[in-house]
Enzyme design. Structure first.
Site, mmCIF file in Angstrom:
data_model
loop_
_atom_site.group_PDB
_atom_site.id
_atom_site.type_symbol
_atom_site.label_atom_id
_atom_site.label_comp_id
_atom_site.label_asym_id
_atom_site.label_seq_id
_atom_site.Cartn_x
_atom_site.Cartn_y
_atom_site.Cartn_z
ATOM 1 N N TYR A 1 1.056 -0.729 -0.168
ATOM 2 C CA TYR A 1 -0.309 -0.135 0.452
ATOM 3 C C TYR A 1 0.981 1.378 0.170
ATOM 4 O O TYR A 1 1.844 0.863 1.153
ATOM 5 C CB TYR A 1 -0.821 -0.040 1.506
ATOM 6 N N GLU A 2 0.434 2.537 -0.974
ATOM 7 C CA GLU A 2 0.827 3.164 -0.913
ATOM 8 C C GLU A 2 2.225 3.441 -0.650
ATOM 9 O O GLU A 2 2.629 4.234 -0.136
ATOM 10 C CB GLU A 2 0.298 4.278 0.723
ATOM 11 N N GLY A 3 2.968 2.734 -2.400
ATOM 12 C CA GLY A 3 4.157 3.511 -1.853
ATOM 13 C C GLY A 3 4.633 1.864 -2.003
ATOM 14 O O GLY A 3 4.508 1.924 -0.086
#
Length: 567
Positions: free
Chosen positions: A428-430
């Site tokens: 997630y998120e990078g």
């Protein structure tokens, strides 16, 4: 064993490890008194334990599904979400101007953790709304703020973020979604997005999509991307959901875990949208939301790790098998190896929780004071918190399965769900590799100044602890000194050499910060010294091997060619 929110441990860390009192002492957050903090943590803990935790297994066994183009949520999720929304938990840190409480991120993050530990799949929904609220507060027009923020803050509407496309994952700049001006201040947004968490919902009256797309005059790459608000239902003159927008859910992804969270493939076909922020500056606005989400994902990792640990501990206390030199009753918790796993799990969770809350305190102090040092500290700690806490979630959940032995591989025991659910968090998120590269790249563009300040702080604390805990303090000081020397070597390297050792460097830094947190805890409460010894004497030594990797650079990796990798 039912999940029990770790209110006591969170409060201890806020009070004795991360310096939350300094946040509450600022005029900006003076309302966060000890009594209010206690009340918030207690009530959030109650909701997490009594309302949300019973939904966790139900969501896993009865996933969200798509019927006639609409998402149908898992059993009980409507009631669970209502408890979150009506309790005001979505808008804890949001501006009071639009119905929020304006409380510190450290408190909101503590609530995020407890609700994630109780039911991660459901907690993902308010998490995304919180990020969207922050993005609109910083980048939205006054009209967008007035219309959307009250609804998002109350939980009546929910938010999403739409970045990824089938051909463009981390390389967001290659997206193909487009937005064409309609001549009335709105835009026709078209394109397909994948991996959209809670992209549709029967729990709210409107779903608000933040969508990255390119205007006709947008240049190639990330610098030509703009951000648009594209709601499922177009608000009418009174601000209520009106006509259906031209967007739809194509399908739901079939995932390893978090089955109760609908992950959607979204299709936008000349859907009406409104520009958020300046044209061609969409990444700046979206990164506001992503940075908020990165720390929240760290809290999710801590929450799942806590739940997996509680589950494994209950099993170890109740499972009888054999005898040990220290016990005849046969509980497997008395076996040295099982005790090793459980002790390491608890030490890891405490350290990860401390790192996440330390980052949150830095964000709060930056908000309250505007000081550049606090802003830099928060920026530096964010990738460490996101990557380390989510890696630890997977490791603790993995150990939880191992504590169960063969029964951990059987779905009915519930141990495997924590591992399956946790596995998305390092992505997630990078991805965590991206977080590590950010740490050694952009976050060390200052020549390592922030890193050295943190290392100095660890060593000062260790020096102060020598009189009471000389051996533990000495080990923490020495580890920090090794980290200092490796940091000096790192900043002298070229960027690709840094990247080759980035993951190891981030892990080593987190190990030192974890040792610092446990040392502080043992100084504040002698009853925590045994756990501190597990962290500092058994887990912290890993930093040496990690820092050896950092010094190797990239050359050796590229000496291994494709032929060497083939079977």
């Amino acid at each position: 064993m039912p999940y029990r929110a770790p209110v006591k441990d969170i409060r201890f860390i806020l009070d004795h490890v991360v310096g939350f009192a300094e946040v509450a002492a600022t005029p900006r957050f003076s309302s966060a008194t000890p009594d209010l903090t206690e009340a918030i943590l207690a009530e959030a803990g109650r909701i997490s334990t009594d309302v949300l935790a019973p939904l966790n297994r139900a969501g896993d066994l009865n996933p969200a599904r798509l019927e006639n183009g609409a998402v149908v949520s898992s059993p009980g999720y409507a009631e669970g979400y209502r408890a979150i929304a009506e309790g005001g938990w979505v808008g804890m840190a949001a501006s009071p101007e639009h119905g929020g409480m304006g409380l510190p991120i450290a408190l909101a993050l503590s609530v995020d953790e407890m609700m994630s530990g109780a039911c991660l799949a459901l907690q993902l929904k308010p998490l995304l709304s919180k990020g969207q609220i922050e993005a609109l507060e910083h980048h939205g027009s006054d009209a967008l703020k007035a219309l959307y923020l009250p609804k998002l803050t109350s939980g009546e509407w929910s938010g999403t973020m739409n970045l990824t496309e089938p051909h463009a994952g981390t390389d967001v700049g290659s997206l193909r979604s487009k937005a064409v001006p309609k001549g009335d201040g709105t835009y026709a947004v078209s394109g397909q997005k994948i991996f959209i968490t809670w992209g549709d919902s029967d729990l709210v009256s409107n779903v608000c999509h933040l969508v990255l797309a390119r205007l006709p005059d947008g240049v190639p790459g990330t610098k030509g991307i703009s951000l648009f608000m594209v709601p499922k239902f177009l608000p009418d003159a009174a601000g209520n959901p009106g006509a259906r927008n031209s967007l739809r859910v194509v399908s739901l992804e079939h995932k390893l875990g978090i089955h109760g969270s609908p992950t959607c493939v979204m299709q936008f076909e000349d859907a009406t949208g409104w520009l958020v922020g300046e044209p061609h500056n969409g990444m700046a606005a979206m990164f506001t939301m992503m940075n908020n989400a990165r720390l929240s994902v760290a809290a999710q990792g801590v929450g799942v790790a806590e739940a997996a640990l509680q589950h494994a501990l209950a099993y170890a206390e109740g499972r009888r098998q054999g005898v040990t030199p220290v016990s005849q009753d046969g509980a497997i918790i008395e076996h040295a190896d099982v005790r090793r796993m459980l002790a390491a799990m608890r030490a890891e969770v405490f350290a990860a929780r401390s790192i996440a809350l330390s980052c949150a305190v830095a964000i709060d102090m930056a908000t309250a004071t505007g000081a550049a040092d606090w802003k830099a500290r928060a920026a530096f700690l964010t990738p460490i918190a996101k990557a380390h806490c989510t890696d630890i979630a997977c490791e603790v959940a993995h150990q939880g399965v191992q504590v169960h032995g063969g029964m951990g591989f059987i779905e009915e025991t519930g141990a495997a769900q924590f591992l399956r659910d946790a596995r998305i968090l390092p992505i997630y998120e990078g991805t965590n590799g991206i977080q590590a590269m950010d740490l050694v790249g952009r976050k060390m563009a200052d020549g390592g100044e922030v890193a050295f300040r943190l290392i100095d702080e660890v060593q000062r604390g260790a020096e102060a602890a020598r009189a009471k805990l000389p051996d533990l303090a000495g080990d923490v000081w020495a580890a920090a000194e090794a980290l200092r020397e490796a940091t000096e070597a790192l900043v002298a390297m070229g960027l690709n050499d840094r990247f080759a050792g980035a993951v190891a460097y981030l892990r080593a830094f987190a190990r030192v910060l974890g040792g610092q947190a446990h040392l502080k805890a043992a100084l504040a409460d002698a009853g925590r010294e045994a756990l501190a010894r597990v962290m500092i004497r058994r887990l912290l030594p890993e930093h040496g091997a990690l820092l050896a990797q950092v010094r190797e650079g990239a050359a050796g990796l590229y000496e291994v060619g494709p032929d060497d990798l083939a079977a």
